[in-house]
Design a protein around this motif. Structure first.
Motif, mmCIF file in Angstrom:
data_model
loop_
_atom_site.group_PDB
_atom_site.id
_atom_site.type_symbol
_atom_site.label_atom_id
_atom_site.label_comp_id
_atom_site.label_asym_id
_atom_site.label_seq_id
_atom_site.Cartn_x
_atom_site.Cartn_y
_atom_site.Cartn_z
ATOM 1 N N ILE A 31 6.723 8.843 -4.173
ATOM 2 C CA ILE A 31 6.670 7.648 -5.016
ATOM 3 C C ILE A 31 5.882 7.921 -6.307
ATOM 4 N N ASP A 32 6.309 7.305 -7.387
ATOM 5 C CA ASP A 32 5.596 7.384 -8.666
ATOM 6 C C ASP A 32 4.486 6.329 -8.654
ATOM 7 N N LYS A 33 3.235 6.782 -8.660
ATOM 8 C CA LYS A 33 2.097 5.856 -8.566
ATOM 9 C C LYS A 33 1.768 5.175 -9.901
ATOM 10 N N THR A 34 2.271 5.715 -10.994
ATOM 11 C CA THR A 34 1.870 5.222 -12.321
ATOM 12 C C THR A 34 2.069 3.716 -12.500
ATOM 13 N N PRO A 35 3.239 3.150 -12.157
ATOM 14 C CA PRO A 35 3.388 1.695 -12.327
ATOM 15 C C PRO A 35 2.416 0.895 -11.463
ATOM 16 N N PHE A 36 2.081 1.407 -10.295
ATOM 17 C CA PHE A 36 1.121 0.731 -9.423
ATOM 18 C C PHE A 36 -0.269 0.713 -10.076
ATOM 19 N N ILE A 37 -0.643 1.852 -10.637
ATOM 20 C CA ILE A 37 -1.949 1.960 -11.300
ATOM 21 C C ILE A 37 -2.011 1.034 -12.506
ATOM 22 N N GLU A 38 -0.952 1.016 -13.304
ATOM 23 C CA GLU A 38 -0.925 0.174 -14.504
ATOM 24 C C GLU A 38 -0.991 -1.311 -14.149
ATOM 25 N N ALA A 39 -0.452 -1.678 -13.000
ATOM 26 C CA ALA A 39 -0.448 -3.087 -12.583
ATOM 27 C C ALA A 39 -1.839 -3.582 -12.176
ATOM 28 N N MET A 40 -2.783 -2.654 -12.027
ATOM 29 C CA MET A 40 -4.119 -3.024 -11.560
ATOM 30 C C MET A 40 -5.059 -3.471 -12.675
ATOM 31 N N VAL A 41 -4.615 -3.434 -13.924
ATOM 32 C CA VAL A 41 -5.479 -3.822 -15.039
ATOM 33 C C VAL A 41 -6.105 -5.207 -14.838
ATOM 34 N N SER B 155 -2.955 4.501 15.724
ATOM 35 C CA SER B 155 -3.734 4.101 16.905
ATOM 36 C C SER B 155 -3.529 2.631 17.264
ATOM 37 N N SER B 156 -3.226 1.814 16.275
ATOM 38 C CA SER B 156 -2.994 0.386 16.507
ATOM 39 C C SER B 156 -1.613 0.110 17.087
ATOM 40 N N GLY B 157 -0.740 1.117 17.017
ATOM 41 C CA GLY B 157 0.635 0.918 17.447
ATOM 42 C C GLY B 157 1.492 0.215 16.420
ATOM 43 N N HIS B 158 0.966 0.004 15.215
ATOM 44 C CA HIS B 158 1.737 -0.708 14.194
ATOM 45 C C HIS B 158 3.030 0.026 13.839
ATOM 46 N N TYR B 159 3.020 1.356 14.000
ATOM 47 C CA TYR B 159 4.231 2.127 13.679
ATOM 48 C C TYR B 159 5.390 1.768 14.621
ATOM 49 N N GLU B 160 5.068 1.150 15.753
ATOM 50 C CA GLU B 160 6.117 0.743 16.694
ATOM 51 C C GLU B 160 6.911 -0.451 16.171
ATOM 52 N N VAL B 161 6.301 -1.246 15.310
ATOM 53 C CA VAL B 161 6.970 -2.456 14.803
ATOM 54 C C VAL B 161 7.203 -2.407 13.292
ATOM 55 N N ALA B 162 6.681 -1.380 12.628
ATOM 56 C CA ALA B 162 6.875 -1.222 11.181
ATOM 57 C C ALA B 162 7.423 0.181 10.932
ATOM 58 N N GLY B 163 8.696 0.258 10.650
ATOM 59 C CA GLY B 163 9.372 1.548 10.595
ATOM 60 C C GLY B 163 9.381 2.228 9.247
ATOM 61 N N TYR B 164 8.673 1.667 8.249
ATOM 62 C CA TYR B 164 8.656 2.245 6.901
ATOM 63 C C TYR B 164 7.208 2.403 6.425
ATOM 64 N N TYR B 165 6.861 3.604 6.004
ATOM 65 C CA TYR B 165 5.500 3.893 5.545
ATOM 66 C C TYR B 165 5.586 4.577 4.184
ATOM 67 N N THR B 166 4.972 3.968 3.160
ATOM 68 C CA THR B 166 5.047 4.468 1.794
ATOM 69 C C THR B 166 3.711 5.075 1.381
ATOM 70 N N LEU B 167 3.690 6.349 1.070
ATOM 71 C CA LEU B 167 2.454 7.043 0.710
ATOM 72 C C LEU B 167 2.091 6.818 -0.755
ATOM 73 N N ASN B 168 1.721 5.601 -1.063
ATOM 74 C CA ASN B 168 1.296 5.327 -2.437
ATOM 75 C C ASN B 168 -0.226 5.458 -2.600
ATOM 76 N N GLU B 169 -0.965 5.476 -1.481
ATOM 77 C CA GLU B 169 -2.409 5.745 -1.459
ATOM 78 C C GLU B 169 -3.177 4.906 -2.486
ATOM 79 N N HIS B 170 -2.978 3.606 -2.404
ATOM 80 C CA HIS B 170 -3.593 2.704 -3.384
ATOM 81 C C HIS B 170 -5.095 2.538 -3.189
ATOM 82 N N LEU B 171 -5.568 2.754 -1.993
ATOM 83 C CA LEU B 171 -6.992 2.585 -1.727
ATOM 84 C C LEU B 171 -7.574 3.786 -0.984
#
Length: 326
Positions: free
Chosen positions: A293-303, A216-232
């Motif tokens: 994407i493998d979320k495990t390294p992202f989760i471990e980095a949050m310690v 809705s913000s139109g950000h996809y028009e200027v950012a062509g890569y979206y990573t489904l890591n679902e951190h939040l």
């Protein structure tokens, strides 16, 4: 200065809405940064319809969408003073003031959207809602804000290493800044309304948000890569100014609270539909979606993020209780 700016905005828009709400004895002004039709906006509008009907036409809600009254940080301040009556806002901007909101803003604290619903609909959600009142707010409802993922204009993010040195916009919250630091990126707090031009001009490389906001913000028009890591998976909150709340009779307070509660399932239904619609539109526009994407390294980095922000027995207990909810 901020107060004068907000008052000017209210005066400028008052003429447009006065006719529609002229028959109401009390018109509550509600703010949202999102555009008209967005699930949070529609949910508060539906709440207003219920409230008007149940009050016999006495109480109405006028929803100022699209950041007409300002960005979230500014509208929160004006809500506290009663200049704005109702405000649908993200949890992040409250993190530095209401410590309980930090816990539900922690990366990967919720396993899924269903897990978040169970937590926020139960005793823990009620406990977090109660924490708003000493700070000048009455928390009326928790809305869906989807799962937030990274997007950028430079390259696919497939690992933590890809984030190294990347300038990523985050909400103005220490939790989110520290999350990005733990992932090796350069956190850039910035108002939501400045993200599009920020990416377009290279001030930032990217940001993080859910499907509907990305679309809705139109950000996809200027950012062509979206990573489904679902951190939040951070619930959003509908708050009312304690100043405005205290002016209501106990009977009208209950009318407002009941209508807000009943707007929650409406928001969730609308959110699920809008999320799918936005994802389809973004994919059709040619955005490269990285969804394996493998979320495990992202989760471990949050310690260290958990150690810093859940740093009291009270907050550590809250983390434990949330994680224990099945």
């Amino acid at each position: 200065m901020k107060l004068r700016t907000t008052l000017a905005a209210l005066l400028a828009t008052a003429a447009l809405s006065s006719a529609a709400f002229a028959e109401c004895e009390l018109t509550l002004k509600s703010s949202d940064t999102h555009p008209d039709g967005y699930p949070t906006v529609a949910a508060v509008q539906k709440m207003g319809e219920m409230l008007k009907e149940r009050s016999g036409g006495r109480i109405c809600i006028d929803v100022f969408h699209s950041a007409q009254l300002g960005e979230e940080k500014d509208t929160i301040e004006q809500t506290k003073f009663g200049v704005i009556d109702l405000n649908r806002v993200s949890m992040g901007p409250f993190n530095n003031e209401i410590e309980e909101t930090k816990v539900v803003s922690l990366p990967f604290i919720f396993r899924s959207v269903d897990h978040m619903h169970k937590v926020m609909d139960g005793d823990i959600g009620a406990e977090i809602a109660a924490a708003f009142e000493p700070h000048g707010f009455v928390a009326l409802a928790f809305y869906d804000g989807g799962s937030r993922s990274f997007y950028n204009s430079k390259k696919p993010i497939t690992s933590i290493e890809d984030l190294a040195g990347m300038k990523v916009r985050v909400m103005q919250s220490d939790v989110f800044v520290d999350m990005m630091t733990a992932l090796g990126a350069n956190a850039t707090p910035m108002p939501y309304g400045e993200v599009y031009s920020g990416i377009q001009t290279g001030v930032i490389d990217g940001a993080e948000n859910n499907w509907p906001s990305f679309e809705s913000s139109g950000h996809y028009e200027v950012a062509g890569y979206y990573t489904l890591n679902e951190h939040l998976i951070v619930p959003e909150v509908l708050v009312m100014s304690k100043v405005s709340w205290d002016k209501l009779s106990p009977e009208d307070q209950e009318l407002v609270r009941a209508a807000a509660r009943e707007s929650m399932p409406i928001n969730r239904e609308l959110w699920a539909a809008r999320e799918k619609e936005s994802e389809d539109k973004v994919r059709a526009a040619g955005v490269q979606v990285i969804d394996n994407i493998d979320k495990t390294p992202f989760i471990e980095a949050m310690v260290p993020v958990y150690e810093k922000h859940a740093n009291t027995p009270k907050l550590q207990d809250l983390v434990t209780r949330i994680q224990a909810v099945e």
